[in-house]
Design an enzyme around this catalytic site. Structure first.
Site, short mmCIF file in Angstrom:
data_model
loop_
_atom_site.label_atom_id
_atom_site.label_comp_id
_atom_site.label_asym_id
_atom_site.label_seq_id
_atom_site.Cartn_x
_atom_site.Cartn_y
_atom_site.Cartn_z
N ARG A 173 0.83 -1.23 0.00
CA ARG A 173 0.00 0.00 0.00
C ARG A 173 0.86 1.27 0.00
NH1 ARG A 173 -2.33 -3.50 -1.47
NH2 ARG A 173 -4.13 -4.55 -0.59
N SER A 223 -11.39 -1.05 3.23
CA SER A 223 -10.76 -1.45 4.51
C SER A 223 -10.23 -0.20 5.17
CB SER A 223 -9.59 -2.40 4.27
OG SER A 223 -10.04 -3.56 3.67
N GLU A 294 -6.07 3.55 6.64
CA GLU A 294 -5.68 3.39 5.24
C GLU A 294 -6.09 4.57 4.35
OE1 GLU A 294 -5.74 -0.51 3.27
OE2 GLU A 294 -6.62 0.50 1.55
C1 LIG Z 1 -15.82 -0.88 -1.23
C2 LIG Z 1 -14.35 -0.63 -1.38
C3 LIG Z 1 -13.48 -1.70 -1.59
C4 LIG Z 1 -12.11 -1.49 -1.73
N1 LIG Z 1 -11.30 -2.58 -1.96
C5 LIG Z 1 -9.98 -2.36 -2.10
C6 LIG Z 1 -9.10 -3.47 -2.36
O1 LIG Z 1 -9.51 -4.62 -2.48
N2 LIG Z 1 -7.78 -3.20 -2.48
C7 LIG Z 1 -7.27 -1.94 -2.37
O2 LIG Z 1 -6.06 -1.76 -2.51
N3 LIG Z 1 -8.07 -0.89 -2.15
C8 LIG Z 1 -9.40 -1.06 -2.00
N4 LIG Z 1 -10.21 0.00 -1.77
C9 LIG Z 1 -9.62 1.35 -1.64
C10 LIG Z 1 -9.60 2.12 -2.99
O3 LIG Z 1 -10.48 1.54 -3.90
C11 LIG Z 1 -8.19 2.12 -3.59
O4 LIG Z 1 -7.24 2.65 -2.70
C12 LIG Z 1 -8.15 2.90 -4.91
O5 LIG Z 1 -6.92 2.65 -5.50
C13 LIG Z 1 -8.36 4.40 -4.70
O6 LIG Z 1 -8.36 5.03 -5.97
P1 LIG Z 1 -9.09 6.43 -6.18
O7 LIG Z 1 -8.91 6.81 -7.60
O8 LIG Z 1 -10.45 6.37 -5.68
O9 LIG Z 1 -8.18 7.37 -5.28
P2 LIG Z 1 -8.69 8.67 -4.51
O10 LIG Z 1 -9.47 8.23 -3.33
O11 LIG Z 1 -9.33 9.61 -5.44
O12 LIG Z 1 -7.32 9.27 -4.03
C14 LIG Z 1 -6.51 8.57 -3.09
C15 LIG Z 1 -5.13 9.25 -3.06
O13 LIG Z 1 -4.52 9.06 -4.34
C16 LIG Z 1 -4.10 10.32 -4.84
N5 LIG Z 1 -4.17 10.29 -6.30
C17 LIG Z 1 -5.23 9.92 -7.07
N6 LIG Z 1 -4.89 10.01 -8.37
C18 LIG Z 1 -3.61 10.45 -8.41
C19 LIG Z 1 -2.70 10.74 -9.46
N7 LIG Z 1 -3.04 10.61 -10.76
N8 LIG Z 1 -1.44 11.14 -9.14
C20 LIG Z 1 -1.07 11.28 -7.83
N9 LIG Z 1 -1.89 11.03 -6.80
C21 LIG Z 1 -3.15 10.61 -7.09
C22 LIG Z 1 -5.06 11.33 -4.25
O14 LIG Z 1 -4.50 12.63 -4.24
C23 LIG Z 1 -5.22 10.78 -2.85
O15 LIG Z 1 -4.14 11.19 -2.06
C24 LIG Z 1 -11.59 -0.19 -1.64
C25 LIG Z 1 -12.45 0.90 -1.45
C26 LIG Z 1 -13.82 0.67 -1.34
C27 LIG Z 1 -14.74 1.86 -1.16
#
Ligand SMILES: Cc1cc2nc3c(=O)[nH]c(=O)nc-3n(C[C@H](O)[C@H](O)[C@H](O)COP(=O)(O)OP(=O)(O)OC[C@H]3O[C@@H](n4cnc5c(N)ncnc54)[C@H](O)[C@@H]3O)c2cc1C
Length: 299
Positions: A173, A223, A294
């Site tokens: 992570r 999580s 997380e």
């Molecule tokens: C129901 C559910 C299930 C999930 N299951 C998992 C799982 O199985 N495994 C897992 O790892 N995660 C899981 N997650 C967490 C989440 O889906 C992941 O961490 C996902 O990668 C977040 O992506 P996002 O685009 O939504 O990021 P955001 O929430 O939009 O951003 C998160 C961080 O990333 C940064 N960011 C986003 N894009 C960029 C970019 N282009 N450049 C630099 N920084 C950037 C943002 O600034 C922020 O700091 C889950 C979440 C939910 C709600």
């Protein structure tokens, strides 16, 4: 906040003014940003970053908002969304994609082309950029297994560069993007040919597992705590401590999966933080482990 809206519009941005961020997070919590900027293309995204950095404007990047917990107050930063950066190309087994594409959609694109390697990502909410940021993973797979290089914007040098895998500092992570110098723009992903039925079956199996084990019917940020060590299962631990269903306001420890904090309706940022602190305290007292939240917290 001193910002030249006319200029930002002229670059080709869509701008939402006084936008509640709870509309853009999966946990449905988040206060108001003065400007929510959505660049239409990668080049407009870069030009907008140039302007924002040159003018020392506080900003944050948002992908799918699936790993964010944001204060309910009025916020003093603008938000740049990657949601229109969804272009991709496929050359044999190499997939190159812009970072705004949903990571789950990428897993379907790979499957439709009989390419294996992205099955683990089916059902992970959020964008490719967010998945790179967190080195997202599930069921034994993670981004670091398949990403070979990332095109990124360097905030200090104000130019785009290619970061080869060795420089991405992937770990559990973790990635270099958490150090805040680079913003990912697109990534090169190495997949391999496999029988489409095998890929489909694997994705179906993983999707079913998710629906069975996770409270997907409620808003959440996934999580809520990182595993402090590989064999320490946070959800099981919280469940053993009898905290399933424990709530503060509308923030509740899921009855289905104790590693998730769900929003039962109108949870406040503070409710979620207080609930997380309570869980951390009990786990520390009983197991001596320090849990780390997380999702990214934006104050
Ligand atoms: C129901 C559910 C299930 C999930 N299951 C998992 C799982 O199985 N495994 C897992 O790892 N995660 C899981 N997650 C967490 C989440 O889906 C992941 O961490 C996902 O990668 C977040 O992506 P996002 O685009 O939504 O990021 P955001 O929430 O939009 O951003 C998160 C961080 O990333 C940064 N960011 C986003 N894009 C960029 C970019 N282009 N450049 C630099 N920084 C950037 C943002 O600034 C922020 O700091 C889950 C979440 C939910 C709600």
């Amino acid at each position: 906040m001193n910002i030249d809206l006319k200029y930002l519009y002229s670059l080709g941005n869509t701008i939402l003014i006084n936008e509640p961020l709870k509309m853009h997070t999966t946990i449905k919590v988040g206060g108001i940003t003065p400007y929510y900027i959505i660049p239409k293309t990668k080049q407009i995204f870069i030009n907008t970053l140039d302007y924002i950095i040159e003018n020392k404007i506080n900003f944050k990047i948002i992908g799918g908002g699936a790993n964010l917990l944001i204060n309910d107050d009025t916020l003093n930063f603008v938000v740049l969304s990657t949601e229109y950066l969804t272009g991709y190309s496929l050359n044999e087994n190499i997939l190159i994609s812009e970072v705004g594409i949903p990571i789950s959609r990428l897993s379907y694109i790979a499957m439709e082309n009989s390419l294996s390697g992205l099955e683990f990502a089916v059902g992970i909410p959020g964008s490719l950029g967010g998945a790179l940021f967190m080195n997202a993973g599930a069921y034994g797979g993670q981004m670091s297994d398949i990403v070979t290089e990332v095109e990124a914007y360097d905030i200090i040098e104000r130019k785009t560069i290619i970061l080869k895998k060795e420089l991405l500092n992937f770990n559990y992570r973790k990635s270099i993007f958490q150090e805040r110098r680079y913003i990912s723009l697109s990534a090169k992903i190495n997949l391999y040919k496999k029988d489409i039925t095998n890929i489909k079956n694997k994705m179906k199996e993983l999707s079913e597992k998710r629906w069975e084990k996770q409270p997907l019917e409620f808003p959440s940020a996934g999580s809520f705590f990182k595993r402090p060590k590989p064999d320490f299962y946070v959800g099981t631990t919280i469940e053993k401590l009898g905290l399933k269903g424990f709530s503060i306001g509308d923030a509740e420890v899921s009855n289905k999966h104790a590693g998730f904090i769900i929003n039962k309706g109108n949870a406040k940022f503070e409710d979620i933080i207080n609930l997380a602190e309570k869980i951390k305290k009990v786990v520390k007292e009983k197991y001596g482990e320090d849990l780390e939240i997380e999702p990214e917290i934006w104050w």
